[in-house]
Design an enzyme around this catalytic site. Sequence first.
Site, PDB file in Angstrom:
ATOM      1  N   CYS A   7      18.198  -6.351 -25.567  1.00  0.00           N
ATOM      2  CA  CYS A   7      16.816  -5.863 -25.557  1.00  0.00           C
ATOM      3  C   CYS A   7      16.065  -6.581 -24.440  1.00  0.00           C
ATOM      4  O   CYS A   7      16.658  -7.301 -23.656  1.00  0.00           O
ATOM      5  CB  CYS A   7      16.136  -6.018 -26.915  1.00  0.00           C
ATOM      6  SG  CYS A   7      15.806  -7.697 -27.430  1.00  0.00           S
ATOM      7  N   CYS A  79      16.264  -1.282 -27.351  1.00  0.00           N
ATOM      8  CA  CYS A  79      14.912  -0.896 -26.948  1.00  0.00           C
ATOM      9  C   CYS A  79      15.002  -0.077 -25.664  1.00  0.00           C
ATOM     10  O   CYS A  79      15.975  -0.184 -24.916  1.00  0.00           O
ATOM     11  CB  CYS A  79      14.001  -2.106 -26.769  1.00  0.00           C
ATOM     12  SG  CYS A  79      14.284  -3.072 -25.281  1.00  0.00           S
ATOM     13  N   CYS A  86      19.573  -1.569 -18.211  1.00  0.00           N
ATOM     14  CA  CYS A  86      20.867  -2.100 -18.616  1.00  0.00           C
ATOM     15  C   CYS A  86      21.763  -2.278 -17.389  1.00  0.00           C
ATOM     16  O   CYS A  86      21.960  -1.336 -16.619  1.00  0.00           O
ATOM     17  CB  CYS A  86      21.534  -1.154 -19.615  1.00  0.00           C
ATOM     18  SG  CYS A  86      23.070  -1.807 -20.311  1.00  0.00           S
TER      19      CYS A  86
END
Length: 143
Positions: A7, A79, A86
């Site tokens: 996250c 999230c 990412c």
Amino acid sequence: MKVLFLCTGNACRSQMAEGWARHLTGDDIEAYSAGIQPHGLDPLAVKAMAEAGVDISGQRAKSVTELSDVAFDAVVTVCGHAKERCPVFPGKTRVMHVGFDDPPSLAADATTEAEALSHYRRVRDEVRAFVETLPEALGGPTQ
């Protein structure tokens, strides 16, 4: 199976997921958590998890770059910000997104700790429900 829960701040949702995975999946999943921009472990997340019998007080917020030497089988972004940012993981790492509301944001207008904790408890329970399905979900076809 090595699983990273990712996250933004690695303060709450990913910490809860790591704690639940360690608590619920035993030796099936080797759980890790990290953040894109770590902020420190949220004390209300620690409290909410302790109420459910899971101690995450020994966990710490860390950057995803600290875990660059771990060959993850799966990365779960929890999230939207982490999903968008990412990093690319080498090899056959499966990346999946399961978004959860941000308890600190939900609790921002709370006037008491009890009111704030109600948001943490709801998300804690949602994360648990997801983690309970994780071994089966990861056994399925890559998305």
